[in-house]
Structures are given as structure tokens and as C-alpha cells.
Design a protein around this motif. Structure first.
Motif, PDB file in Angstrom:
ATOM      1  N   ALA A 111      24.317  44.800  26.917  1.00  0.00           N
ATOM      2  CA  ALA A 111      25.736  44.817  27.266  1.00  0.00           C
ATOM      3  C   ALA A 111      26.584  44.398  26.072  1.00  0.00           C
ATOM      4  O   ALA A 111      27.634  44.997  25.792  1.00  0.00           O
ATOM      5  N   HIS A 112      26.143  43.372  25.370  1.00  0.00           N
ATOM      6  CA  HIS A 112      26.852  42.909  24.179  1.00  0.00           C
ATOM      7  C   HIS A 112      26.929  44.018  23.127  1.00  0.00           C
ATOM      8  O   HIS A 112      28.001  44.271  22.551  1.00  0.00           O
ATOM      9  N   PHE A 113      25.814  44.687  22.878  1.00  0.00           N
ATOM     10  CA  PHE A 113      25.794  45.753  21.878  1.00  0.00           C
ATOM     11  C   PHE A 113      26.799  46.845  22.235  1.00  0.00           C
ATOM     12  O   PHE A 113      27.572  47.298  21.370  1.00  0.00           O
ATOM     13  N   THR A 170      28.746  51.703  31.281  1.00  0.00           N
ATOM     14  CA  THR A 170      28.360  51.520  32.671  1.00  0.00           C
ATOM     15  C   THR A 170      27.058  50.738  32.745  1.00  0.00           C
ATOM     16  O   THR A 170      26.338  50.581  31.750  1.00  0.00           O
ATOM     17  N   ASP A 171      26.735  50.298  33.946  1.00  0.00           N
ATOM     18  CA  ASP A 171      25.490  49.563  34.138  1.00  0.00           C
ATOM     19  C   ASP A 171      24.287  50.427  33.754  1.00  0.00           C
ATOM     20  O   ASP A 171      23.346  49.937  33.115  1.00  0.00           O
ATOM     21  N   ALA A 172      24.325  51.699  34.093  1.00  0.00           N
ATOM     22  CA  ALA A 172      23.202  52.583  33.773  1.00  0.00           C
ATOM     23  C   ALA A 172      23.024  52.724  32.265  1.00  0.00           C
ATOM     24  O   ALA A 172      21.894  52.735  31.758  1.00  0.00           O
ATOM     25  N   GLN A 173      24.117  52.848  31.537  1.00  0.00           N
ATOM     26  CA  GLN A 173      24.037  52.964  30.076  1.00  0.00           C
ATOM     27  C   GLN A 173      23.491  51.687  29.449  1.00  0.00           C
ATOM     28  O   GLN A 173      22.742  51.734  28.473  1.00  0.00           O
ATOM     29  N   SER A 197      29.239  46.720  37.660  1.00  0.00           N
ATOM     30  CA  SER A 197      28.505  45.462  37.761  1.00  0.00           C
ATOM     31  C   SER A 197      29.150  44.388  36.890  1.00  0.00           C
ATOM     32  O   SER A 197      29.906  44.679  35.962  1.00  0.00           O
ATOM     33  N   ALA A 198      28.812  43.138  37.202  1.00  0.00           N
ATOM     34  CA  ALA A 198      29.275  42.032  36.364  1.00  0.00           C
ATOM     35  C   ALA A 198      28.740  42.177  34.947  1.00  0.00           C
ATOM     36  O   ALA A 198      29.402  41.806  33.973  1.00  0.00           O
ATOM     37  N   ALA A 256      28.347  44.981  33.294  1.00  0.00           N
ATOM     38  CA  ALA A 256      29.213  45.929  32.588  1.00  0.00           C
ATOM     39  C   ALA A 256      30.586  45.338  32.313  1.00  0.00           C
ATOM     40  O   ALA A 256      31.150  45.523  31.235  1.00  0.00           O
ATOM     41  N   LEU A 257      31.135  44.630  33.270  1.00  0.00           N
ATOM     42  CA  LEU A 257      32.498  44.122  33.135  1.00  0.00           C
ATOM     43  C   LEU A 257      32.587  42.855  32.293  1.00  0.00           C
ATOM     44  O   LEU A 257      33.513  42.695  31.489  1.00  0.00           O
ATOM     45  N   LEU A 258      31.653  41.956  32.488  1.00  0.00           N
ATOM     46  CA  LEU A 258      31.754  40.625  31.900  1.00  0.00           C
ATOM     47  C   LEU A 258      30.664  40.334  30.872  1.00  0.00           C
ATOM     48  O   LEU A 258      30.695  39.287  30.226  1.00  0.00           O
ATOM     49  N   GLY A 259      29.687  41.231  30.752  1.00  0.00           N
ATOM     50  CA  GLY A 259      28.610  41.008  29.801  1.00  0.00           C
ATOM     51  C   GLY A 259      27.573  40.019  30.278  1.00  0.00           C
ATOM     52  O   GLY A 259      26.735  39.568  29.505  1.00  0.00           O
TER      53      GLY A 259
END
Length: 419
Positions: free
Chosen positions: A16-18, A27-30, A384-385, A387-390
Motif C-alpha cells: 500500500a505504501h509503495f 485499490t485493494d486488489a492492486q 478497504s482501510a 487502500a484508503l489509509l495504508g
């Protein structure tokens, strides 16, 4: 010494950070698709982009009836590419380079000049040769017009481009003299462009040309080098100056690690720069797979454009109406970041300067329009959290809200606005 490699395979929060740093958001899937993969492989693949663009853009700058309309369409076309394009890291780099090799639409009001400038930024976004990049962008009619080198001729030097070449594009302040500025201007004389001058000719192509009759062929001394230096010579001398490695490496760290970079880490990237003779791709590959990168969380305030694009990519790239994208382009401008029009020749300061009472309110309004408004994109489930918040650990308060409310509150939270 160079940066320390990140030796762990990516966790969900690492991934998520990257993507928050390199793709504006995901997105969560990505994000899940990167989990368990080596950091070096992920960085290399992200940097292996080509020049393909998003299909079916509704914005064609050549249809603009006036210079102002053409410029608005150019901005909207870029926002479309930032949001829906296949190579978000290329566009993030192009955005960063537009704040390094600055031009502005207050002076550059020609369609081909703006298109050519953006093309060069994309082609050299992760260049293996910074000197070649500097030379390519220096020869764009957009840069020649913006910094007045089209007015620079033998016996009547214009020093504007010569000064900014060193001060803003390569060595930085303190590593050149006023004599270098004067001698550089002499060497740069004769670089100009043909076509497309005047408001009535804003769709006529502008073409770089070298006017040999206006070039000062005399001997010059520039940054310690002497001879009958050409324009190409001075650009390459400045671009390969040892201090350029530090100056530009710091820009890369501000874009990808922290608004206030760690100078030891900057020096590590500068060492790699010098070792590879200005291979920006090599520097980025090392940087984006380093322990320093993965240890640097929530240290960059998203710029207005990054905030808008990050929200849309996190929401799954919902297809907005062209008018809505035009409005978002203008809203980003009101928040302090009008594409292709930085505050001045030094570019946007960024960091804490992005946030004040009025710009924060506009961010809240953008978030509300994308989640709670009548024209908000369809949202069957909240992102998802992660995706949104890392983070895989959402705040308990969000669990009691519906999908739109949760997404709105996440988009206005500090955790989303900090990458």
C-alpha cells in the motif's frame, strides 16, 4: 554510501505504501497483487513503463477555439492521463519534472509547445541519462519561450535561461558565478524556434531551430571549462556537474521519501547518481526498493493534484463526465496547484505550503463531491482501510458508518492526505 536495500518481501502495508507513493493510490486488489513480492522486482517493474496513453480521452487541445480554451483542454487531458492512464509512475515523475524544469502558461500559449514539453517529460521521466534529458527539455520551444532564450542573440545576450539552467535545473545556488551566467548566455545564443507566435497562431506548430548567425562563436569559460562552447556544451557541463547529483537527488527524495529529506539518504542517492553518470532510472530503482523508502511513512503532504488523483485511483478510477474532470482541474488550481502554471520559475514549494484554511476546505468539498454528493460515482462498497489509509487496522469509529460515510471520512483524514 548508497541506500540500504529492503530485503523483506512486501507486506500488505508495504505494498500500500509503495502504490500510494508511486501510483497516487490503488485499490485493494492492486495492493494485494504486490504482497509477498521482492521490493527490487516491484520497483523495476513499475519503472518499466512505455509511452502508451489512456485510450479515448475526451479532451483534444487542438479543438480549443482560443489560447485559453486550448490551455484548459491541455490541463484536463493531463488530469485524465494522471487518473486513467496505464502508467501512473510515469505521470507522477512527469508532474515532478514539471516542477523542476518549470514552464508556465502565462507565457507559453501554444498547443504544440505544451504538447512537446509534456512529451519530453514523459519520454525522459526515468531517464538513463540526465544530461540528455536536460538537453531535450532545454530545446523545447516551451522552455525557450518561457525563459526568453528565443531573444538571446550575439551581442545582445539574454541571461535568463543561462541563470536558471544552473540555479534551478542543475547545480543549485552557490555553485556558479555571475561570470558563468554571462558566459553561459553567450554560449546559448542562437537557440530559438520558428512558428506559432502570437495569440492568433496558437495552433500553429513551433519548431526548435539553431540560428547560427545569432550565435556567439567566441571563446568562453563556463563552470571551469574553456573553449568555443556551444549551447549543447553548456547544458551538458551543467548537467554533469558534481553538485547536480545532490541537487536533483534531493528533488527525487522530496517526491518519494519526505517533504523534508534526510540529507544522509540524499547523499546516498547522489553517490549512485555519480557512479552511474546521471542514470536517473538507476537512482530511482535503488530509492524505491530501499529500506529508507519503506521506513518513510506519512512524511509527504499530498499536493492538490495528487490528492484528487489519489482519491479517484483509490475509488477504482470511476469514469467521470468530462465537465467534472475540467472542474477538478480548476479546483486543484484553487487549492494551489494549477497544472502547467507553478507559482513562479522555482515551482511550487509544496509540503506544508499546500495546507491552509481555504485549501483544506476545498479538499473537504472534493471528498464530499466524490462520496456524498448527488453526482458522486457509484460506490457499492467502501475501499478497504488498506487502500484508503495504508493500514490493515481501520479506526473503530469507521466501522459503524455506511460505505459512503466511511470513504468520505477516510479521504479527509490526515492518514489519507499524508502519503
Amino acid at each position: 554510501m548508497s541506500l540500504t536495500p529492503y530485503t523483506k518481501n512486501l507486506s500488505a502495508e508495504d505494498a500500500a505504501h509503495f502504490l500510494r507513493r508511486t501510483a497516487f493510490g490503488a485499490t485493494d486488489a492492486q495492493i494485494r497483487a504486490l504482497v509477498g513480492r521482492p521490493a527490487a522486482d516491484v520497483a523495476r517493474e513499475a519503472l518499466a513503463f512505455d509511452q502508451s496513453l489512456a485510450p479515448a480521452s475526451p479532451f483534444d487541445p487542438t479543438t480549443g477555439a482560443t489560447p485559453g480554451a486550448m490551455i484548459q483542454l491541455t490541463r484536463a487531458a493531463w488530469l485524465y492521463e494522471l487518473t486513467y492512464g496505464p502508467h501512473p509512475l510515469r505521470e507522477k515523475l512527469a508532474l515532478m519534472w514539471s516542477n523542476h524544469f518549470v514552464i508556465g502558461t502565462d507565457k507559453v500559449r501554444n498547443q504544440s509547445a505544451l504538447a512537446g514539453y509534456l512529451k519530453v517529460l514523459r519520454q525522459h521521466a526515468a531517464t538513463p541519462d540526465f544530461a540528455e534529458f536536460a538537453l531535450a527539455v532545454a530545446q523545447t520551444p516551451a522552455m525557450l519561450r518561457y525563459l526568453d532564450n528565443d531573444q538571446n542573440r550575439k551581442g545582445k545576450s539574454n541571461e535568463n535561461f543561462s541563470r536558471e539552467l544552473m540555479e534551478l535545473f542543475t547545480t543549485g545556488i552557490g555553485h556558479y558565478t555571475e561570470q558563468d551566467v554571462r558566459e553561459g548566455a553567450r554560449a546559448l545564443s542562437g537557440w530559438t524556434f520558428t512558428g506559432g507566435r502570437g495569440n492568433k497562431n496558437f495552433l500553429e506548430p513551433q519548431v526548435f531551430t539553431f540560428n547560427a548567425r545569432q550565435h556567439d562563436t567566441g571563446r568562453k569559460t563556463y563552470l571551469g571549462r574553456s573553449g568555443t562552447l556551444s549551447p549543447e556544451d553548456v547544458v551538458r557541463i551543467a548537467a554533469t556537474h558534481p553538485q547536480t547529483a545532490v541537487f536533483v537527488a534531493r528533488k527525487l527524495h522530496r517526491a518519494f521519501l519526505a517533504d523534508t529529506p534526510d540529507e544522509r539518504a540524499v547523499q546516498g542517492s547522489a553517490e549512485t547518481w555519480r557512479r552511474t553518470d546521471g542514470d536517473v532510472k538507476a537512482v530511482l530503482t535503488e530509492l524505491l526498493s530501499s529500506a529508507e523508502f519503506y521506513a518513510s511513512r506519512a512524511r509527504i503532504i499530498r499536493s492538490p493534484v495528487e490528492y484528487v488523483v489519489g482519491a479517484l485511483r483509490t475509488l477504482g478510477q470511476p469514469k467521470l463526465e468530462p465537465k467534472a474532470l475540467l472542474n477538478l482541474t480548476q479546483t486543484a488550481g484553487r487549492m494551489g496547484q494549477l497544472l502547467l502554471q507553478p507559482d513562479n520559475v522555482k515551482g511550487w514549494d509544496g509540503g506544508r505550503e499546500w495546507i491552509n484554511d481555504s485549501t483544506l476546505l476545498l479538499r473537504l468539498q472534493v471528498a464530499a463531491a466524490l462520496t456524498l454528493g448527488k453526482s458522486a460515482p457509484a460506490l457499492d462498497a467502501a475501499p478497504s482501510a488498506l487502500a484508503l489509509l495504508g493500514s490493515d487496522r481501520p479506526p473503530a469509529a469507521l466501522k459503524t458508518l455506511n460505505a459512503r460515510q466511511r470513504t468520505y471520512l477516510a479521504l479527509v483524514s490526515p492518514e489519507f492526505q499524508l502519503a
